[in-house]
Design an enzyme around this catalytic site. Structure first.
Site, PDB file in Angstrom:
ATOM      1  N   GLU A 160       0.833  -1.197   0.000  1.00 35.36           N
ATOM      2  CA  GLU A 160       0.000   0.000   0.000  1.00 35.36           C
ATOM      3  C   GLU A 160       0.868   1.248   0.000  1.00 35.36           C
ATOM      4  OE1 GLU A 160      -2.837  -0.405   3.193  1.00 35.36           O
ATOM      5  OE2 GLU A 160      -4.189  -1.415   1.830  1.00 35.36           O
ATOM      6  N   GLU A 195      -5.602  -7.631  -1.799  1.00 31.18           N
ATOM      7  CA  GLU A 195      -6.157  -7.810  -0.459  1.00 31.18           C
ATOM      8  C   GLU A 195      -7.634  -7.484  -0.545  1.00 31.18           C
ATOM      9  OE1 GLU A 195      -4.485  -5.703   2.934  1.00 31.18           O
ATOM     10  OE2 GLU A 195      -2.504  -5.951   2.054  1.00 31.18           O
TER      11      GLU A 195
HETATM   12  C1  IPT Z   1      -4.461  -3.188   4.845  1.00 35.79           C
HETATM   13  C2  IPT Z   1      -2.991  -3.566   4.933  1.00 35.79           C
HETATM   14  O1  IPT Z   1      -2.377  -3.635   3.680  1.00 35.79           O
HETATM   15  C3  IPT Z   1      -2.801  -4.864   5.641  1.00 35.79           C
HETATM   16  O2  IPT Z   1      -1.441  -5.024   5.945  1.00 35.79           O
HETATM   17  C4  IPT Z   1      -3.612  -4.923   6.893  1.00 35.79           C
HETATM   18  O3  IPT Z   1      -3.125  -3.958   7.768  1.00 35.79           O
HETATM   19  C5  IPT Z   1      -5.052  -4.647   6.552  1.00 35.79           C
HETATM   20  O4  IPT Z   1      -5.166  -3.410   5.990  1.00 35.79           O
HETATM   21  C6  IPT Z   1      -5.966  -4.614   7.744  1.00 35.79           C
HETATM   22  O5  IPT Z   1      -5.937  -5.812   8.406  1.00 35.79           O
HETATM   23  S1  IPT Z   1      -4.684  -1.448   4.730  1.00 35.79           S
HETATM   24  C7  IPT Z   1      -6.350  -1.214   4.165  1.00 35.79           C
HETATM   25  C8  IPT Z   1      -7.330  -1.413   5.240  1.00 35.79           C
HETATM   26  C9  IPT Z   1      -6.438   0.180   3.653  1.00 35.79           C
END
Ligand code: IPT
Length: 998
Positions: A191, A284
């Site tokens: 990110e 993700e």
């Molecule tokens: C996303 C992150 O990339 C991941 O590492 C983890 O922190 C996740 O969130 C939450 O569990 S950030 C996203 C919510 C913008």
């Protein structure tokens, strides 16, 4: 033919790829470094074959038992997934600058080997930044005292991260698919989407990281996960993005945002804008939710992101032709030791499909339905959504529904219609008919009368002109679970909610054959349509099998029945045998079926059973297989009228006797001798820095940030020596430890107060009166502060350096006296700081309590001289006590009996914290007054299931009245007859004398 990326880019620029509707020439792209993993605008290819990537996130460091990775991977594989995405944790591998370790639980090879064994590809995400709710977002502790703009091309950051990037790059390169390993993609950064002004996207940083990976030998495509489809870091092989549409508030698990589905529709346009030459990739997508200190607990998170969520949102991704979809998390694991950042507690269960104790939630079974469908639907891999932003009431005429038409743009035959509520928050039932173009003209379905229904939070994928082997489904409103061609007969499995009306129509090349119910109580209505088509109407209840001529078998299932099916594949030969998808074997029944293999005419299944009631199996396999085993035991088979095999088996669940923790002999010792007058802190670190790289300028004469002295985890202790002027009435201190932290202060041996913590406070200003109204002039004193370090903050904003937010004393003064000065400040954290002692359990396992510095938490420590006393008796004063006991376990082979240490909340007095050490591994941080976690799963392999175990507990009472743990028990969280591989204990190394311990 491979077109080089550069060429495509040039072409893109030339013709203006952002023009809507533009199609790039369909060519396979490669990064030019290898040709095993390639891609085009639709999908990824592995060895020239299109693959659907449906993967789930698993973090190796959150499961320290190396021999359990295989269990998790097999579960992911049996769900129908083919990949796992994994972060790696820089701070864990390089806890001291320049000293990089891949030893013990940090060895990545067992993780990769297990993936190969299970047939799981790996999408590797090494960082350097990972976020992930880990301390510092993965940035190492020594970053607290290392200057530079982190997550930028600033030379000091590149210098700092290069060693790790090369080391991890080398590990990944050795395990790439090109070298016979599972790694198919490597993500750069995480990110990289938000930049602390005035900094902006740092293209030099991006290319530096790419070069470091390439120089280390990484040749597979590089990927990026933008936090949203925002067009950051697009100069990459495969750009993708993240999405968490239901958010992270598990307190209201049934409340969905009304626009949660609708507002994602722009993703498709963004994809075309930023990465038209690569697949629509979501690296993700919400698979659960994190939960904070004081939160609602992970069962609520599992509900927030439960089967209904999966149906609506993963199908919504299907509607946007997301042919690469990774769910964060599929198995969360544990924030054992000091892994967590302050926003999460010990459990990282995440409400994921596979729970922290590796048991399967209903979410798992729903995912299995979707994954299996994707896996047998190649038309999806070359599909395009057609009516983006024109989905409301489309094809159904129902204004409350939205339907996306997804057409195979290459095969030009198959269509998918994804139906869901326009307003994601509502539970209303919508009835509808579907009017869609088919190869025999436009049809309004159901054809045999009645309506389709969408019951509340649900979504369906209806197919049109869908190929299932030799059979063509003209349409099916019953959703496809899977299909397989077995002995030249196409077996098609469709499902719906119990009692729902559905239709499936087949298209034949000549007059349609008869359709007959051959098994089950369901009824069918049929109607011959034009072009030799035959429509069947049915309700989905239980299991009904219909024979349509000699060549097609239709299983009509309700959801519960559908959940029970497993689609496995006979392995081929060689290292990639388990990745083979050529020879499907379908089996119904069992809690989990892991694998199938064949010898001669015997099918050998491995699987797990969790019921003492007989489990009925049905095996759909080629007729050549006439015998079958489950976990090596021969099944007694019968044959159905339609040629499948049935059998029954009952789980054998032996009783185990668990120790009663309340009756064990416990020993106890004081773990805060520091407050005693005779204690010497001569060996403590003197906190005497007068400068810091920290952006927060200290308000104190010397820097009192623990990180500046190399202490980054667990409890931190401070000592302040001073000589009284006589005017001091008390001590005011501003402490910071991260959300939910606490602290306690003593003047000499006298307790003067605590901050018990609050999830909403990362720091606290306390005032603590001195006893007896004041101090005698010229008397000497020492203040001792015990504080909690909840982990370092994440560093989401590049160049922001939030992760350096200090833990320690931000400010202090003596009430009543401005002239009192501290003559010396001292600090203690984990023994050795960055030169931590216990290399087996790693840098984050132990903190700075006296007992931890001494190694009291370790097996084999001689507590013979200690007094008797149990944590359930506790202490009657503020302070810290340590407790130890031992017990034996004797759990037989062949079962998976996960265990947890369960505490119950003590109501009075209520302010205390406890840490639970199992065989030296810190597997629980309990805060009685905050919660929510009180049950702490401890995996087999940390617990010795066949022999001696040492349980140690630290108890820190915040109140003058002391504290005790209300109750403490070892309990089974599941009982499963299991075919999981043998679990080897992690090294349960014993106490040895600790030179320099103080
Ligand atoms: C996303 C992150 O990339 C991941 O590492 C983890 O922190 C996740 O969130 C939450 O569990 S950030 C996203 C919510 C913008």
């Amino acid at each position: 033919m491979f077109l080089r990326r550069a060429f495509i880019c040039a072409l893109t620029a030339l013709v203006g790829a952002r023009a809507p509707g533009l199609r790039l020439p369909r060519q396979t792209e490669t990064d030019g470094l290898q040709n095993m993993v390639t891609w085009d605008e639709y999908s990824l290819f592995i060895n020239g074959t299109r693959v659907n990537i449906f993967s789930g996130e698993v973090h190796p460091f959150r499961m320290p038992v190396q021999s359990l990775h295989l269990d998790v991977f097999q579960k992911v594989k049996s769900m129908g997934f083919n990949a796992v995405s994994a972060y790696f944790h820089w701070g864990m591998h390089e806890p001291k600058r320049g000293e990089i370790s891949f030893e013990g639980f940090r060895d990545l090879q067992p993780f990769f080997d297990a993936a190969m064994k299970a047939g799981i590809y790996i999408i590797a995400r090494p960082g350097p930044y990972i976020n992930a709710e880990v301390t510092g977002g993965g940035l190492p502790g020594w970053g607290q005292h290392t200057a530079g703009l982190w997550r930028t091309s600033n030379a000091s950051f590149i210098d700092a991260s290069a060693g790790y990037m090369k080391a991890i790059g080398t590990q990944l390169a050795a395990n790439q698919i090109t070298n016979g390993g599972p790694v198919i993609l490597v993500q750069v950064e995480n990110e990289y989407s938000g930049y602390q002004p005035p900094y902006t996207e740092d293209f030099a940083y991006e290319s530096e990281l790419k070069s470091l990976l390439r120089e280390s030998g990484v040749t597979v495509p590089l990927t990026v996960n933008d936090a949203w489809p925002g067009g950051h870091f697009t100069d990459i092989d495969i750009y993708g993005y993240d999405s968490y549409p239901n958010g992270f508030n598990c307190s209201f698990p049934d409340d969905w945002l009304s626009g949660a589905v609708d507002s994602t529709e722009y993703f498709w346009g963004a994809h075309l804008q930023y990465s038209p030459q690569s697949p629509n990739a979501v690296f993700e997508f919400q698979g659960g939710s994190l939960d904070a200190w004081g939160g609602a607990g992970y069962e609520n998170c599992a509900q927030l992101t439960g089967p209904a969520f999966e149906r609506v949102f993963y199908k919504n991704e299907f509607a946007m032709s997301t042919t690469m979809l990774n769910l964060y998390m599929v198995f969360g694991g544990t924030n054992w030791g000091g892994i967590a950042h302050p926003g999460v507690y010990t459990s990282y269960d995440y409400g994921a499909a596979i729970a922290e104790d590796r048991t399967l939630r209903e979410k798992y079974y729903e995912l299995k339905l979707q994954a299996n469908f994707r896996a047998v639907s190649p038309a999806f891999l070359t599909s395009r959504p057609i009516n983006i932003f024109n989905t409301q009431s489309s094809f159904t005429g129902n204004q409350a529904l939205k339907t996306t038409q997804v057409l195979d743009a290459v095969g030009n035959k198959t269509g998918f219609y994804v139906v869901r509520q326009l307003d994601a928050s509502i539970d209303a039932v919508q009835t509808y008919t579907l009017t869609v173009p088919t190869s025999i003209g436009t049809l309004t379905i159901p054809i045999l009368g009645g309506n389709l229904a969408l019951n509340g939070k649900d979504s369906k994928i209806h197919v049109v002109d869908y190929e299932a082997g030799q059979s063509t489904l003209l349409y099916s409103t019953g959703e496809i679970l899977t299909w397989a061609t077995i002995d030249e007969r196409d077996v098609v499995l469709v499902y719906g909610n119990s009692g729902e009306l559905h239709e499936t129509a087949f298209k034949f090349s000549s007059a349609p054959p008869a359709a007959t119910v051959i098994s089950g109580t369901g009824k069918i209505k049929t109607q011959v349509l034009s072009n030799n088509s035959l429509a069947l109407q049915y309700t989905t209840t239980g299991q009904t099998v219909v024979e349509i001529g000699n060549n097609t078998l239709l299983y009509i299932l309700d959801r519960e029945s559908a959940y029970q099916f497993w689609v496995l594949h006979l392995p081929s030969a060689g290292a990639f045998a388990q990745f083979d998808t050529a020879n499907p074997i379908v089996i119904k029944g069992g809690y989990l079926i892991r694998s199938v293999a064949s010898t001669g005419n015997t099918l050998a299944f491995t699987g797990d059973l969790n019921s003492t009631h007989p489990v009925s199996f049905e095996i759909i396999a080629p007729g050549a297989f006439t015998s079958a085993t489950l976990n090596g035991v021969k099944l007694s088979l019968a044959k159905t009228k339609y040629g499948t095999l049935t059998a029954q088996k009952t789980a054998v669940l032996p009783t185990v006797t668990l120790p009663d923790l309340s009756t064990l002999q416990w020993k106890t010792a004081d773990s805060l001798p520091e407050i005693q007058p005779q204690y010497s802190d001569a060996l403590w670190t003197v906190a005497n820095h007068t400068t810091t790289i920290n952006a927060l300028a200290p308000l104190t004469p010397v820097v009192l940030y623990a990180g500046d002295y190399g202490f980054h985890t667990g409890n931190i202790l401070w000592r302040a020596h001073f000589t009284a002027t006589g005017a001091e009435e008390g001590f005011a201190v501003h402490m910071q430890g991260g959300a939910a932290f606490g602290y306690s202060v003593w003047l000499d041996a006298t307790f003067i107060g605590s901050w018990e913590g609050d999830p909403n406070f990362a720091d606290f200003n306390g005032t603590h009166a001195f006893p007896g109204g004041g101090l005698r002039k010229a008397s000497t004193h020492v203040l001792t502060i015990v504080q909690d370090h909840m982990g370092n903050e994440e560093d989401w904003w590049a160049a922001g350096n939030d992760f350096q937010t200090p833990r320690g004393v931000l400010d202090y003064h003596f009430i009543g006296s401005n002239s009192t000065s501290v003559t010396i400040w001292k600090v203690a954290g984990n023994l050795g700081g960055e030169d931590y002692v216990d290399t087996t359990r790693g840098p984050l396992n132990e903190g700075g309590l006296f007992g931890e510095r001494q190694g009291w938490h370790l097996p084999g420590f001689n507590d013979a001289a200690w007094a008797r006393g149990a944590p359930t008796q506790g202490i009657a004063h503020a302070g810290v006590a340590f407790y130890r006991t031992t017990f034996n376990l004797n759990v037989p082979q062949g079962v998976d009996y996960p265990l947890a240490i369960a505490l119950t909340k003590s109501m009075t007095p209520s302010n205390f914290r406890a840490q639970i050490y199992v065989n030296g591994y810190s597997f629980g941080k309990y805060v009685n007054n905050i919660g929510p976690q009180s049950v702490f799963p401890v995996p087999q392999g940390i617990l010795n299931y066949n022999g001696l175990n040492t349980l140690a507990i630290s108890l820190w009472a915040n109140d003058a009245g002391g504290a005790r743990i209300d109750s403490l028990a070892l309990k089974l969280t599941a009982q499963i007859e299991s075919s999981m591989g043998a679990v080897e204990n992690q090294p349960l190394t014993v106490w040895t004398s600790r030179p320099g311990a103080f």
